[in-house]
Design a protein around this motif. Structure first.
Motif: not given
Length: 368
Positions: A2-3, A16-19, A22, A25, A28, A38
């Protein structure tokens, strides 16, 4: 993941760890660490590399509107070397009934001969003309730590147990100021990512004060008429002064021209031989030539002899536009927003100032 579980301690953005492209980031694997930053802040802190962010003017307006709805003290920071360029126009419309404490940062850049009382009076007068009546005005250097104890005391005194919002335009040294405040109050080192690149703080960051209130750092608001928007990031180091400015004096005859890199140009048209004092970053080269040769020189040498801008930037660099001024009073400054100013020491001069389309030039009573 969960962000919303993690935010970056450097800039306040949700992690966030996906993109990787963006905002926010981080790999993980970094989530195991105690202090999560970040990737953008990590690069900035360790390699002084900046990554552009996609905050729109609307995002900033939303944050400013929020400020007006709260019962808080507003601390507005301006760069004293670029007072008008770093002014937030229209702030008085957003602050509601809140008091504004105005702080002029980077006072260490001005020549020692500048009298601080005179400067404060000048700031008071200028603020009034720009529609703002601050509750008080202070001069500080957050870089050098000058007057920071006084700034902490003033904030304590005027906040009256309320939250504090710190606002300012990009590049005024706002995060350095807040890091100094945190140091003064808690003794901790740099908590917020700082750099000389515009737009480092992405979201509001709350720093708890001892009475359940908070000091809230807001993102730097982008002023589109600042010179910083027209230069390569590497050239910001050249035009942003780092230490006390050494005034450069030129005795000019009529029809002589000064180029400030390739970013701006000053033509002395008429008024007999006169002296002009230039207050610009010590790194920025000044080139003198005859007026009749100036156009040709600019066309041939911008990007090489006349830099910044760099050669590879010339396709995007806006054309210079000219404004003429007739100087009626002695000791007048012609201010190039975001670059510095030229003091005309006696009346009777007719001059022309050229800046990239969109950058502002103004005349004021001499600061020094």
């Amino acid at each position: 993941m969960n962000n919303h579980d993690y935010t970056c301690i450097g800039c306040g953005v949700a992690i966030q760890t996906e993109n990787p492209e963006q905002i926010g980031y981080t790999p993980a694997s970094a989530l195991e660490k105690e202090a999560i930053v970040c990737q953008r802040c990590f690069r900035l802190k360790n390699y002084n590399e900046v990554q552009d962010v996609s905050l729109t003017d609307d995002d900033f307006l939303k944050i400013l509107n929020e400020v007006g709805d709260r019962d808080a003290l507003i601390v507005k920071i301006v760069d004293i070397f670029d007072f008008n360029g770093s002014w937030l126009p229209g702030l008085h419309r957003f602050v509601g009934k809140n008091d504004v404490l105005l702080i002029g940062n980077k006072v260490d850049l001005l020549p020692k001969s500048v009298k601080h009382n005179k400067l404060i009076n000048w700031m008071k007068q200028s603020s009034k003309e720009l529609g703002l009546r601050p509750i008080d005005i202070l001069l500080v250097s957050s870089h050098k730590g000058y007057n920071m104890k006084e700034a902490v005391q003033a904030i304590e005194q005027y906040r009256n147990g309320k939250d504090v919002y710190v606002v300012g335009c990009t590049n005024v040294g706002k995060s350095t100021f807040i890091n100094r405040i945190i140091k003064e109050v808690s003794g901790e080192g740099d908590v917020i990512t700082t750099s000389h690149f515009p737009g480092t703080t992405l979201d509001t960051i709350e720093i708890p004060l001892d009475d359940n209130k908070a000091l809230i750092d807001t993102p730097g608001i982008i002023n589109h008429h600042q010179m910083a928007h027209y230069v390569d990031k590497r050239d910001l180091k050249v035009i942003t002064p780092k230490k006390e400015i050494k005034p450069r004096v030129y005795q000019l005859n009529e029809e002589q021209t000064l180029f400030f890199g390739g970013l701006a140009r000053f033509d002395y048209l008429s008024g007999g031989r006169k002296s002009f004092t230039c207050y610009l970053s010590n790194e920025l080269k000044i080139h003198r030539t005859k007026l009749e040769k100036a156009d040709e020189l600019y066309e041939t040498h911008k990007g090489s002899l006349l830099t910044p801008p760099r050669a590879e930037q010339l396709t995007e660099f806006p054309p210079l536009t000219a404004q003429e001024f007739s100087i009626k009073e002695g000791k007048t400054d012609i201010v190039f927003s975001g670059l510095g100013w030229i003091t005309i020491n006696e009346p009777g001069a007719v001059v022309r100032a050229h800046v990239p389309k969109g950058v502002s030039v103004m005349v004021r009573k001499s600061l020094i």
